[in-house]
Design a protein around this motif. Structure first.
Motif, PDB file in Angstrom:
ATOM      1  N   VAL A   1     -21.935  57.876 -84.412  1.00 59.73           N
ATOM      2  CA  VAL A   1     -22.956  57.238 -85.402  1.00 59.73           C
ATOM      3  C   VAL A   1     -23.685  56.287 -84.838  1.00 59.73           C
ATOM      4  CG1 VAL A   1     -22.667  55.319 -87.148  1.00 59.73           C
ATOM      5  CG2 VAL A   1     -21.145  57.309 -87.322  1.00 59.73           C
ATOM      6  N   MET A   2     -23.356  55.711 -83.521  1.00 62.04           N
ATOM      7  CA  MET A   2     -24.151  54.783 -82.912  1.00 62.04           C
ATOM      8  C   MET A   2     -25.602  55.396 -82.620  1.00 62.04           C
ATOM      9  SD  MET A   2     -23.423  52.467 -79.700  1.00 62.04           S
ATOM     10  CE  MET A   2     -24.425  51.679 -78.740  1.00 62.04           C
ATOM     11  N   THR A   3     -25.622  56.745 -82.174  1.00 61.45           N
ATOM     12  CA  THR A   3     -26.764  57.491 -81.970  1.00 61.45           C
ATOM     13  C   THR A   3     -27.711  57.396 -83.240  1.00 61.45           C
ATOM     14  OG1 THR A   3     -26.200  59.738 -82.580  1.00 61.45           O
ATOM     15  CG2 THR A   3     -25.592  58.902 -80.260  1.00 61.45           C
ATOM     16  N   LYS A   4     -27.464  57.138 -84.218  1.00 60.84           N
ATOM     17  CA  LYS A   4     -28.151  56.960 -85.579  1.00 60.84           C
ATOM     18  C   LYS A   4     -28.586  55.597 -86.018  1.00 60.84           C
ATOM     19  CE  LYS A   4     -28.224  61.424 -86.501  1.00 60.84           C
ATOM     20  NZ  LYS A   4     -29.637  62.191 -86.615  1.00 60.84           N
ATOM     21  N   VAL A   5     -28.133  54.770 -84.979  1.00 55.08           N
ATOM     22  CA  VAL A   5     -28.367  53.071 -85.422  1.00 55.08           C
ATOM     23  C   VAL A   5     -29.772  52.808 -84.753  1.00 55.08           C
ATOM     24  CG1 VAL A   5     -27.592  50.831 -84.961  1.00 55.08           C
ATOM     25  CG2 VAL A   5     -25.897  52.550 -85.416  1.00 55.08           C
ATOM     26  N   PRO A   6     -30.532  52.293 -85.809  1.00 58.77           N
ATOM     27  CA  PRO A   6     -31.858  52.014 -85.380  1.00 58.77           C
ATOM     28  C   PRO A   6     -32.128  50.557 -84.360  1.00 58.77           C
ATOM     29  CG  PRO A   6     -31.914  51.244 -87.745  1.00 58.77           C
ATOM     30  CD  PRO A   6     -30.491  52.240 -87.113  1.00 58.77           C
ATOM     31  N   GLN A   7     -32.837  50.488 -83.470  1.00 56.52           N
ATOM     32  CA  GLN A   7     -33.452  49.131 -82.922  1.00 56.52           C
ATOM     33  C   GLN A   7     -32.883  48.037 -83.972  1.00 56.52           C
ATOM     34  OE1 GLN A   7     -37.088  49.369 -81.110  1.00 56.52           O
ATOM     35  NE2 GLN A   7     -37.081  46.981 -80.612  1.00 56.52           N
ATOM     36  N   GLY A   8     -32.621  46.926 -83.483  1.00 57.19           N
ATOM     37  CA  GLY A   8     -32.150  45.937 -84.225  1.00 57.19           C
ATOM     38  C   GLY A   8     -31.137  45.865 -85.011  1.00 57.19           C
ATOM     39  N   SER A   9     -30.339  46.989 -84.858  1.00 57.69           N
ATOM     40  CA  SER A   9     -29.033  47.119 -85.739  1.00 57.69           C
ATOM     41  C   SER A   9     -27.858  47.407 -84.952  1.00 57.69           C
ATOM     42  CB  SER A   9     -29.211  47.969 -86.628  1.00 57.69           C
ATOM     43  OG  SER A   9     -29.994  47.803 -87.661  1.00 57.69           O
ATOM     44  N   VAL A  10     -26.547  46.875 -85.442  1.00 53.66           N
ATOM     45  CA  VAL A  10     -25.197  47.196 -84.696  1.00 53.66           C
ATOM     46  C   VAL A  10     -24.450  48.036 -85.753  1.00 53.66           C
ATOM     47  CG1 VAL A  10     -25.514  45.303 -83.374  1.00 53.66           C
ATOM     48  CG2 VAL A  10     -24.274  45.234 -85.377  1.00 53.66           C
ATOM     49  N   TYR A  11     -23.414  48.578 -85.370  1.00 52.57           N
ATOM     50  CA  TYR A  11     -22.360  49.097 -86.239  1.00 52.57           C
ATOM     51  C   TYR A  11     -20.940  48.544 -85.727  1.00 52.57           C
ATOM     52  CZ  TYR A  11     -20.136  52.311 -82.808  1.00 52.57           C
ATOM     53  OH  TYR A  11     -19.420  52.739 -81.643  1.00 52.57           O
TER      54      TYR A  11
ATOM     55  N   GLY B   1     -10.181  63.930 -86.977  1.00 57.12           N
ATOM     56  CA  GLY B   1     -10.420  62.555 -87.532  1.00 57.12           C
ATOM     57  C   GLY B   1     -11.569  62.538 -88.123  1.00 57.12           C
ATOM     58  N   SER B   2     -11.651  61.472 -89.138  1.00 59.31           N
ATOM     59  CA  SER B   2     -12.832  61.179 -89.745  1.00 59.31           C
ATOM     60  C   SER B   2     -13.109  59.335 -89.735  1.00 59.31           C
ATOM     61  CB  SER B   2     -12.815  61.627 -90.977  1.00 59.31           C
ATOM     62  OG  SER B   2     -11.763  61.096 -91.763  1.00 59.31           O
ATOM     63  N   THR B   3     -14.176  58.957 -89.864  1.00 64.51           N
ATOM     64  CA  THR B   3     -14.557  57.546 -89.970  1.00 64.51           C
ATOM     65  C   THR B   3     -15.569  57.300 -90.716  1.00 64.51           C
ATOM     66  OG1 THR B   3     -14.903  55.659 -88.229  1.00 64.51           O
ATOM     67  CG2 THR B   3     -16.130  57.664 -87.982  1.00 64.51           C
TER      68      THR B   3
ATOM     69  N   GLY C   1     -26.956  56.426 -93.076  1.00 65.93           N
ATOM     70  CA  GLY C   1     -28.071  55.542 -93.965  1.00 65.93           C
ATOM     71  C   GLY C   1     -28.205  54.160 -93.055  1.00 65.93           C
ATOM     72  N   ARG C   2     -28.838  53.321 -94.446  1.00 68.71           N
ATOM     73  CA  ARG C   2     -29.203  52.126 -93.764  1.00 68.71           C
ATOM     74  C   ARG C   2     -27.934  51.253 -93.747  1.00 68.71           C
ATOM     75  NH1 ARG C   2     -31.013  49.258 -97.719  1.00 68.71           N
ATOM     76  NH2 ARG C   2     -30.872  50.819 -99.451  1.00 68.71           N
ATOM     77  N   SER C   3     -27.077  51.501 -94.219  1.00 67.03           N
ATOM     78  CA  SER C   3     -25.663  50.395 -94.357  1.00 67.03           C
ATOM     79  C   SER C   3     -24.323  51.422 -94.063  1.00 67.03           C
ATOM     80  CB  SER C   3     -25.519  49.707 -95.680  1.00 67.03           C
ATOM     81  OG  SER C   3     -25.472  50.614 -96.666  1.00 67.03           O
ATOM     82  N   SER C   4     -24.449  52.843 -93.893  1.00 64.71           N
ATOM     83  CA  SER C   4     -23.145  53.078 -93.559  1.00 64.71           C
ATOM     84  C   SER C   4     -23.185  54.436 -92.803  1.00 64.71           C
ATOM     85  CB  SER C   4     -22.264  53.562 -94.750  1.00 64.71           C
ATOM     86  OG  SER C   4     -22.896  54.550 -95.551  1.00 64.71           O
ATOM     87  N   GLY C   5     -22.401  55.060 -92.079  1.00 67.46           N
ATOM     88  CA  GLY C   5     -22.379  56.013 -91.329  1.00 67.46           C
ATOM     89  C   GLY C   5     -20.897  56.985 -91.566  1.00 67.46           C
ATOM     90  N   ILE C   6     -20.938  58.148 -91.561  1.00 64.54           N
ATOM     91  CA  ILE C   6     -19.753  58.932 -91.468  1.00 64.54           C
ATOM     92  C   ILE C   6     -19.883  59.886 -90.708  1.00 64.54           C
ATOM     93  CG2 ILE C   6     -18.153  60.525 -93.186  1.00 64.54           C
ATOM     94  CD1 ILE C   6     -19.617  58.807 -95.800  1.00 64.54           C
ATOM     95  N   ALA C   7     -18.520  60.182 -89.808  1.00 63.11           N
ATOM     96  CA  ALA C   7     -18.517  61.210 -88.815  1.00 63.11           C
ATOM     97  C   ALA C   7     -17.086  61.750 -88.689  1.00 63.11           C
ATOM     98  CB  ALA C   7     -18.812  60.372 -87.338  1.00 63.11           C
ATOM     99  N   ASN C   8     -17.165  63.001 -88.362  1.00 64.79           N
ATOM    100  CA  ASN C   8     -15.782  63.659 -88.053  1.00 64.79           C
ATOM    101  C   ASN C   8     -15.819  63.896 -86.624  1.00 64.79           C
ATOM    102  OD1 ASN C   8     -15.332  63.826 -90.751  1.00 64.79           O
ATOM    103  ND2 ASN C   8     -16.385  65.796 -90.912  1.00 64.79           N
ATOM    104  N   GLY C   9     -14.557  64.050 -86.139  1.00 66.52           N
ATOM    105  CA  GLY C   9     -14.177  64.415 -84.751  1.00 66.52           C
ATOM    106  C   GLY C   9     -13.150  65.416 -84.610  1.00 66.52           C
TER     107      GLY C   9
END
Length: 165
Positions: A94-104, A155-157, A133-141
């Motif tokens: 999910v972090m790889t999708k986070v734009p500059q100026g944002s955190v997760y 897993g899922s997050t 998206g702008r406010s959430s990310g969903i991933a599987n592992g």
């Protein structure tokens, strides 16, 4: 980057990226910086016996092997080891999708342990983004054996993405 920062794992908070440094680049750039050795990896990997292996846009993998220190009283690998590795690969994807100026950060995650990982068995944990998206990310592992591709856990997050500047 100082010589201290070129170590793979950070040994103190002073060696980690500052908040300002982290906010000045995208999450993908931050993950690539760690993979390339320009920034130290989080100390949890050293503690738990895993390291960053690959970074792509929307996908991250870690490789490691649980050791005796990660076992429960019955002598099998503690569920927390599975959870930590899956939380790391899915969250970093999910972090790889986070734009500059944002955190997760992780809001919730779930794991399914399929079978026990024998102590010392090298495994690969891969996290893949399903939505960011702008406010959430969903991933599987998944955690699979390196030698035999055997499935050990899934897993899922859901992560929250927050604009900071």
């Amino acid at each position: 980057m100082t010589e201290t920062r070129k170590q793979y794992f950070a040994n103190s908070a002073d060696e980690m990226m500052t908040t300002a440094e982290m906010l000045s680049i995208s999450g993908l750039e931050a993950m690539q910086s760690t993979l390339n050795g320009d920034s130290p990896a989080a100390p949890i990997g050293k503690l738990m016996g895993f390291r960053l292996d690959t970074v792509e846009d929307g996908e991250v993998s870690f490789v490691g092997a649980p050791q005796f220190e990660s076992t429960n009283p019955m002598g099998s690998v503690h569920g927390g080891w599975y959870g930590t590795v899956l939380d790391s690969c899915m969250g970093c994807a999910v972090m790889t999708k986070v734009p500059q100026g944002s955190v997760y950060t992780t809001m919730e995650y779930k794991i399914n342990i399929i079978r026990p990982i024998p102590v010392g068995t090298e495994v690969r944990a891969v996290g893949r983004v399903q939505h960011a998206g702008r406010s959430s990310g969903i991933a599987n592992g998944e955690i699979r054996g390196v030698a035999d591709d055997r499935l050990y856990a899934t897993g899922s997050t859901t992560c929250i993405i927050m604009k900071m500047k």
